[in-house]
Design a protein around this motif. Structure first.
Motif, mmCIF file in Angstrom:
data_model
loop_
_atom_site.group_PDB
_atom_site.id
_atom_site.type_symbol
_atom_site.label_atom_id
_atom_site.label_comp_id
_atom_site.label_asym_id
_atom_site.label_seq_id
_atom_site.Cartn_x
_atom_site.Cartn_y
_atom_site.Cartn_z
ATOM 1 N N ARG A 121 33.310 19.574 35.436
ATOM 2 C CA ARG A 121 33.496 19.877 36.810
ATOM 3 C C ARG A 121 32.881 18.987 37.369
ATOM 4 N NH1 ARG A 121 31.741 25.493 38.720
ATOM 5 N NH2 ARG A 121 29.860 24.280 39.506
ATOM 6 N N LYS A 169 37.688 19.071 36.120
ATOM 7 C CA LYS A 169 38.007 19.434 37.677
ATOM 8 C C LYS A 169 37.627 18.594 38.684
ATOM 9 C CE LYS A 169 37.368 23.815 40.058
ATOM 10 N NZ LYS A 169 36.695 25.061 40.380
ATOM 11 N N LYS A 178 42.748 17.919 28.295
ATOM 12 C CA LYS A 178 43.732 18.881 27.960
ATOM 13 C C LYS A 178 44.411 19.382 29.489
ATOM 14 C CE LYS A 178 43.110 20.880 23.604
ATOM 15 N NZ LYS A 178 42.844 22.074 22.766
ATOM 16 N N ASN A 179 43.359 19.880 30.316
ATOM 17 C CA ASN A 179 43.918 20.270 31.622
ATOM 18 C C ASN A 179 43.079 19.400 32.705
ATOM 19 O OD1 ASN A 179 45.535 22.670 30.877
ATOM 20 N ND2 ASN A 179 43.681 22.998 29.455
ATOM 21 N N ALA A 238 46.596 14.471 31.529
ATOM 22 C CA ALA A 238 46.454 15.672 30.892
ATOM 23 C C ALA A 238 47.257 15.875 29.878
ATOM 24 C CB ALA A 238 46.532 16.799 31.939
ATOM 25 N N ARG A 281 34.038 21.707 29.026
ATOM 26 C CA ARG A 281 34.617 21.672 30.520
ATOM 27 C C ARG A 281 33.798 20.761 31.361
ATOM 28 N NH1 ARG A 281 37.346 27.302 31.330
ATOM 29 N NH2 ARG A 281 37.986 27.313 29.055
ATOM 30 N N GLU A 316 38.544 20.225 27.512
ATOM 31 C CA GLU A 316 39.272 21.331 28.004
ATOM 32 C C GLU A 316 40.038 21.174 29.413
ATOM 33 O OE1 GLU A 316 40.430 23.121 25.067
ATOM 34 O OE2 GLU A 316 41.766 24.405 26.406
ATOM 35 N N HIS A 317 38.874 21.235 30.334
ATOM 36 C CA HIS A 317 39.250 21.313 31.611
ATOM 37 C C HIS A 317 38.292 20.194 32.204
ATOM 38 C CE1 HIS A 317 41.340 24.953 32.399
ATOM 39 N NE2 HIS A 317 40.930 25.415 31.185
ATOM 40 N N LEU A 355 42.523 19.348 36.868
ATOM 41 C CA LEU A 355 42.776 20.046 38.101
ATOM 42 C C LEU A 355 42.257 19.133 39.266
ATOM 43 C CD1 LEU A 355 43.282 22.528 40.029
ATOM 44 C CD2 LEU A 355 41.211 23.332 39.338
#
Ligand SMILES: *[C@@H]1O[C@H](CO)[C@@H](O)[C@H](O)[C@H]1NC(C)=O
Ligand SMILES: *[C@@H]1O[C@H](CO)[C@@H](O)[C@H](O)[C@H]1NC(C)=O
Ligand SMILES: *[C@@H]1O[C@H](CO)[C@@H](O)[C@H](O)[C@H]1NC(C)=O
Length: 319
Positions: free
Chosen positions: A49, A134, A158-159, A182, A47, A131-132, A161
């Motif tokens: 961020r 941000k 994948k994701n 994404a 992840r 995966e994420h 935000l």
């Protein structure tokens, strides 16, 4: 750590992991990857961020641990040789320290160089998708560098935000939209300028846009890989929605399962003149009068819920 740690039952592994600090865990992870020539079966995910209290952060999570990695600049330390621990990342020896039981990577260049280096390592050596992700974070320049890195290395994300705060400069919205895609879900909560309009398709399976005045019907129709599309903060005109419906009916959005588009036009007005789909009775009791079912392509119909203050349609098989 020469013993085959992965052969341990998960419970035993968890006990062992509880006794290791983050540096040891990461070391273990890297060694294990090297030994196996790939990722162990621990459901690893990465992840990234760019915003939050500590700004840039990478997180490596799996079934048995979750290691946050912060970044720091080595230059601000008088005696960098005082670092006791080094982590071998590929060919690099990275000085690390533990601060309040979290792992901090120190790098000679800027913090963002460290993050990009590590992202590159996971991508090239382990083929680990993000995966994420941000965004945007306070440091727009850093955000841009990460986005460019992702685009140029075609790292799978994948994701994604995109947070509402801090406010993105307008040009950055486009920059993000055109440069990161994404695969699973894009949540775009940032406000973009009133003049901004987007015409490209978005590839994510799920698209959620909070201030979506910029997301044109062209863009919607080009997002033909998507299953769920929610656009708030838009105000589509009757003709635009009817155009969307006719294109959907012609089979242009074969994967779509659910769509919510904010508009002031009533659902009855949008669907007027479209051929209705009537369920063959037998099993049906009272049907919900607020649902307008219209015929779609192939064996599908769309159920438009006229009780909502927006255009909301779910797509169902006729069987
Ligand atoms: C996407 O990124 C490239 C640089 O990697 C940049 O030149 C381009 O302008 C970006 N696209 C948009 C729409 O900003
Ligand atoms: C990266 O950028 C290029 C053009 O700048 C674009 O064609 C491509 O789709 C982008 N990649 C991703 C993963 O979005
Ligand atoms: C989406 O549109 C492109 C371009 O028109 C087309 O090549 C592709 O097959 C479409 N995908 C789906 C799932 O319909």
């Amino acid at each position: 750590m020469g013993f085959p740690i992965l052969k341990l039952p998960v419970v035993a592994l968890k006990v062992l992991v509880d006794h290791l600090n983050d540096v040891e865990l990461l070391q273990l992870f890297l060694l294990e990857c090297k030994r196996q020539g790939g990722l162990p079966e621990w459901n690893f995910n990465l992840r990234c961020r760019m915003e939050g209290r500590y700004e840039q952060l990478l997180r490596i999570c799996c079934n048995v641990f979750d290691v946050p990695i912060y970044f720091d600049n080595l230059r601000k330390y008088d005696k960098p040789e005082g670092f006791k621990k080094y982590l071998k990342i590929g060919e690099l020896l990275v000085p690390v320290y533990i601060f309040y039981s979290t792992l901090v990577f120190t790098v000679w260049e800027s913090k963002i160089d460290g993050l990009i280096q590590l992202l590159g390592y996971f991508e090239t050596q382990l083929n680990l998708p993000i995966e994420h992700l941000k965004l945007p974070g306070k440091d727009i320049e850093a955000m841009e560098r990460v986005v460019k890195h992702i685009n140029s290395t075609q790292t799978v994300v994948k994701n994604v935000l995109v947070e509402r705060y801090p406010q993105l400069p307008d040009y950055c919205g486009e920059f993000i939209l055109e440069n990161v895609s994404a695969t699973e879900k894009l949540c775009f909560n940032s406000k973009l300028g009133q003049e901004f309009e987007f015409y490209e398709g978005i590839r994510a399976k799920t698209i959620k846009i909070r201030f979506g005045h910029w997301f044109t019907i062209e863009s919607l129709l080009r997002s033909n890989e998507s299953e769920v599309i929610h656009v708030k903060g838009s105000n589509y005109a009757r003709e635009e929605l009817r155009w969307f419906l006719s294109q959907w009916k012609a089979g242009k959005l074969p994967k779509l399962k659910e769509v919510t588009l904010s508009t002031r036009v009533s659902a009855r007005d949008v669907t007027g003149g479209f051929e209705r789909w009537v369920e063959r009775c037998g099993k049906c009791g009272f049907s919900d009068i607020s649902i307008i079912s219209i015929k779609g392509y192939g064996g599908f119909h769309g159920s438009v819920d006229a009780s909502r203050g927006c255009f909301h349609m779910t797509i169902h098989s006729n069987k």
